[in-house]
Design a protein around this motif. Structure first.
Motif, short mmCIF file in Angstrom:
data_model
loop_
_atom_site.label_atom_id
_atom_site.label_comp_id
_atom_site.label_asym_id
_atom_site.label_seq_id
_atom_site.Cartn_x
_atom_site.Cartn_y
_atom_site.Cartn_z
N ARG A 96 0.81 -1.22 0.00
CA ARG A 96 0.00 0.00 0.00
C ARG A 96 0.84 1.27 0.00
N GLY A 97 2.15 1.15 0.12
CA GLY A 97 3.01 2.34 0.13
C GLY A 97 4.13 2.18 1.13
N VAL A 98 4.57 3.30 1.68
CA VAL A 98 5.69 3.33 2.61
C VAL A 98 5.18 3.65 4.01
N ASP A 99 5.65 2.88 4.99
CA ASP A 99 5.37 3.15 6.40
C ASP A 99 6.66 3.63 7.05
N MET A 100 6.55 4.65 7.91
CA MET A 100 7.73 5.20 8.57
C MET A 100 7.50 5.29 10.08
N THR A 101 8.50 4.85 10.84
CA THR A 101 8.44 4.94 12.29
C THR A 101 9.73 5.55 12.82
N LEU A 102 9.63 6.14 14.00
CA LEU A 102 10.81 6.58 14.74
C LEU A 102 10.76 5.85 16.07
N ARG A 103 11.84 5.12 16.36
CA ARG A 103 11.89 4.32 17.59
C ARG A 103 13.09 4.74 18.43
N TYR A 104 12.88 4.70 19.74
CA TYR A 104 13.94 5.05 20.67
C TYR A 104 13.77 4.20 21.92
N ALA A 105 14.80 3.47 22.30
CA ALA A 105 14.77 2.66 23.52
C ALA A 105 15.96 3.06 24.38
N PHE A 106 15.73 3.15 25.68
CA PHE A 106 16.79 3.58 26.58
C PHE A 106 16.51 3.10 27.99
N PRO A 107 17.58 2.86 28.78
CA PRO A 107 17.38 2.50 30.19
C PRO A 107 16.90 3.73 30.95
#
Length: 146
Positions: A96-107
């Protein structure tokens, strides 16, 4: 309640308190926190990876089902990803197209609500700015996904 469950619940409570200074936050049945910032839906989850190492994971959906027939969107996303963002920008091509995410994991164990809120808002604000910048490149798709 197990120690792991208590640790993750306490961390999610601090994250909720930190974010409620800026946004309306919902607590899902599984304890995850959901909210939106400038039309960017986000979720925060907590996981204990090892004894004494509990992390928060923040995922922001920058856009979905975006048209990128000429490849400009993916190229711009790759360029932005190399600019040292708070988080990792993900681009997935679907039918269906392009999906974009921004992910950030930290203690996040031991962070007080004020600095925790500042850190979370840095990531969320980055996602909102990315949405605005990258959606300008999508022809005829001013909504940036569903």
């Amino acid at each position: 309640m197990t120690t792991e469950a208590a640790d993750t619940a306490a961390l999610l409570t601090r994250a909720r308190e930190a974010l409620e200074r800026y946004l309306e936050v919902h607590v899902d049945d599984d304890g995850a926190l959901t909210f939106s910032h400038a039309e960017v839906p986000c979720v925060i989850q907590a996981t204990r990876l090892a004894e004494g190492l509990t992390v928060l994971s923040l995922t922001c959906v920058v856009g979905w089902d975006l048209t990128d027939d000429d490849g400009k969107l993916a190229a711009a996303a790759a360029e932005r990803a190399g600019q040292g963002l708070f988080g990792t920008l993900g681009v997935v091509h679907t039918d269906r197209g392009v999906d974009m995410t921004l992910r950030y994991a930290f203690p996040a164990h031991g962070l007080d609500p004020v600095p925790l809120g500042t850190l979370l808002m840095l990531v969320v604000s980055t996602a909102s700015q990315l949405r605005g910048d990258l959606l300008d490149l999508v022809p005829g798709d001013s909504e940036g996904g569903q």
